[in-house]
Design a protein around this motif. Structure first.
Motif, short mmCIF file in Angstrom:
data_model
loop_
_atom_site.label_atom_id
_atom_site.label_comp_id
_atom_site.label_asym_id
_atom_site.label_seq_id
_atom_site.Cartn_x
_atom_site.Cartn_y
_atom_site.Cartn_z
N MET A 1 35.06 35.13 57.43
CA MET A 1 35.41 35.79 56.19
C MET A 1 36.91 36.03 56.16
O MET A 1 37.51 36.43 57.15
CB MET A 1 34.71 37.13 56.06
CG MET A 1 33.27 37.08 55.71
SD MET A 1 32.62 38.76 55.54
CE MET A 1 31.98 38.67 53.91
N SER A 2 37.45 35.86 54.98
CA SER A 2 38.87 36.11 54.83
C SER A 2 39.10 37.60 54.62
O SER A 2 38.17 38.38 54.42
CB SER A 2 39.43 35.31 53.65
OG SER A 2 38.89 35.83 52.44
N LEU A 3 40.36 37.97 54.64
CA LEU A 3 40.72 39.38 54.46
C LEU A 3 40.30 39.87 53.08
O LEU A 3 39.80 40.99 52.94
CB LEU A 3 42.23 39.56 54.68
CG LEU A 3 42.76 40.97 54.55
CD1 LEU A 3 42.11 41.86 55.60
CD2 LEU A 3 44.27 40.99 54.68
N LYS A 4 40.47 39.02 52.08
CA LYS A 4 40.11 39.41 50.71
C LYS A 4 38.59 39.64 50.61
O LYS A 4 38.14 40.57 49.97
CB LYS A 4 40.54 38.33 49.72
CG LYS A 4 40.31 38.73 48.29
CD LYS A 4 40.88 37.73 47.33
CE LYS A 4 40.65 38.22 45.92
NZ LYS A 4 41.31 37.40 44.93
N GLN A 5 37.80 38.80 51.27
CA GLN A 5 36.34 38.98 51.24
C GLN A 5 35.95 40.26 51.97
O GLN A 5 35.05 40.98 51.54
CB GLN A 5 35.66 37.78 51.89
CG GLN A 5 35.73 36.52 51.05
CD GLN A 5 35.14 35.32 51.78
OE1 GLN A 5 35.16 35.27 53.01
NE2 GLN A 5 34.65 34.35 51.01
N HIS A 6 36.62 40.57 53.07
CA HIS A 6 36.36 41.82 53.78
C HIS A 6 36.68 43.04 52.91
O HIS A 6 35.92 44.01 52.88
CB HIS A 6 37.18 41.89 55.08
CG HIS A 6 36.61 41.10 56.20
ND1 HIS A 6 35.44 41.44 56.82
CD2 HIS A 6 37.06 39.98 56.82
CE1 HIS A 6 35.18 40.57 57.78
NE2 HIS A 6 36.16 39.66 57.80
N ILE A 7 37.78 42.95 52.21
CA ILE A 7 38.17 44.07 51.32
C ILE A 7 37.17 44.21 50.20
O ILE A 7 36.75 45.33 49.87
CB ILE A 7 39.61 43.86 50.78
CG1 ILE A 7 40.61 44.01 51.93
CG2 ILE A 7 39.92 44.84 49.66
CD1 ILE A 7 42.04 43.66 51.56
N ASN A 8 36.76 43.10 49.59
CA ASN A 8 35.77 43.16 48.52
C ASN A 8 34.44 43.71 49.03
O ASN A 8 33.79 44.51 48.36
CB ASN A 8 35.56 41.78 47.89
CG ASN A 8 36.73 41.36 47.03
OD1 ASN A 8 37.50 42.19 46.57
ND2 ASN A 8 36.88 40.06 46.84
N HIS A 9 34.03 43.27 50.21
CA HIS A 9 32.79 43.76 50.81
C HIS A 9 32.89 45.26 51.09
O HIS A 9 31.95 46.02 50.82
CB HIS A 9 32.50 42.99 52.10
CG HIS A 9 31.25 43.42 52.79
ND1 HIS A 9 30.00 43.21 52.25
CD2 HIS A 9 31.05 44.07 53.97
CE1 HIS A 9 29.09 43.70 53.07
NE2 HIS A 9 29.70 44.24 54.12
N PHE A 10 34.03 45.68 51.59
CA PHE A 10 34.25 47.11 51.84
C PHE A 10 34.20 47.91 50.54
O PHE A 10 33.63 49.00 50.50
CB PHE A 10 35.59 47.32 52.55
CG PHE A 10 35.92 48.76 52.79
CD1 PHE A 10 35.25 49.48 53.76
CD2 PHE A 10 36.89 49.40 52.01
CE1 PHE A 10 35.55 50.83 53.97
CE2 PHE A 10 37.17 50.73 52.21
CZ PHE A 10 36.51 51.45 53.20
N GLN A 11 34.79 47.39 49.48
CA GLN A 11 34.77 48.09 48.19
C GLN A 11 33.34 48.22 47.66
O GLN A 11 32.96 49.25 47.12
CB GLN A 11 35.65 47.36 47.17
CG GLN A 11 37.13 47.53 47.40
CD GLN A 11 37.96 46.72 46.42
OE1 GLN A 11 37.48 45.75 45.82
NE2 GLN A 11 39.22 47.11 46.27
N VAL A 12 32.57 47.15 47.80
CA VAL A 12 31.17 47.21 47.35
C VAL A 12 30.39 48.24 48.14
O VAL A 12 29.66 49.07 47.58
CB VAL A 12 30.52 45.81 47.47
CG1 VAL A 12 29.01 45.89 47.29
CG2 VAL A 12 31.12 44.86 46.45
N LEU A 13 30.57 48.21 49.47
CA LEU A 13 29.90 49.20 50.30
C LEU A 13 30.35 50.62 49.96
O LEU A 13 29.54 51.55 49.91
CB LEU A 13 30.14 48.92 51.78
CG LEU A 13 29.34 47.79 52.40
CD1 LEU A 13 29.73 47.62 53.86
CD2 LEU A 13 27.86 48.03 52.28
N LEU A 14 31.62 50.79 49.72
CA LEU A 14 32.15 52.11 49.38
C LEU A 14 31.57 52.60 48.06
O LEU A 14 31.12 53.75 47.95
CB LEU A 14 33.68 52.08 49.33
CG LEU A 14 34.35 53.41 49.01
CD1 LEU A 14 34.09 54.40 50.14
CD2 LEU A 14 35.84 53.21 48.80
N ASN A 15 31.54 51.73 47.07
CA ASN A 15 30.98 52.12 45.77
C ASN A 15 29.50 52.45 45.87
O ASN A 15 29.03 53.44 45.32
CB ASN A 15 31.21 51.01 44.73
CG ASN A 15 32.66 50.89 44.32
OD1 ASN A 15 33.42 51.85 44.40
ND2 ASN A 15 33.05 49.70 43.89
#
Length: 137
Positions: A1-15
């Protein structure tokens, strides 16, 4: 996974985590308000129980003292005392069971919040994998 995918995944989990956490807090608020209402009802029952017991016993005993014969007084007075004690025991057991029931609901909501946080952290997935690994020889 790229950094952008990790950030998006983290945002989804956070939301999802925030939404789930707010939902659990609302459930906890309902459970706590139910428990507070139960405490008020229990306290009112205890006060009413005491007042009715005192008033009823004084009135009844004074009235029966004049009406009954000597032998009947003994049976009536002891019978009333036993009935009063049974009623008090029934109300006390209701109070305790009501408190335990409401307490269990709050505890269950808090446990579910812990499970949700663990799931969002990924611990639940790891625990399931470890359990399946332990079962296989």
């Amino acid at each position: 996974m790229s950094l952008k995918q990790h950030i998006n995944h983290f945002q989804v989990l956070l939301n999802q985590g925030v939404d789930l956490f707010l939902l659990r807090l609302r459930m906890l608020q309902l459970d706590v308000s139910d428990q507070a209402a139960a405490v008020v009802r229990i306290f009112a029952a205890v006060v009413l129980m005491g007042a009715l017991f005192v008033f009823g016993m004084i009135s009844l005993l004074l009235g029966l003292n004049h009406v009954l014969s000597g032998e009947a007084k003994i049976w009536v007075f002891f019978g009333l005392a036993v009935c009063s004690l049974l009623a008090i025991a029934a109300l006390a057991s209701w109070s305790v069971s009501s408190w335990k029931n409401k307490n269990a609901q709050v505890a269950a909501t808090l446990r579910e919040m812990q499970q949700d946080i663990a799931c969002l952290r990924g611990m639940a997935v790891q625990d399931k994998e470890e359990k399946t690994d332990e079962r296989q020889p």
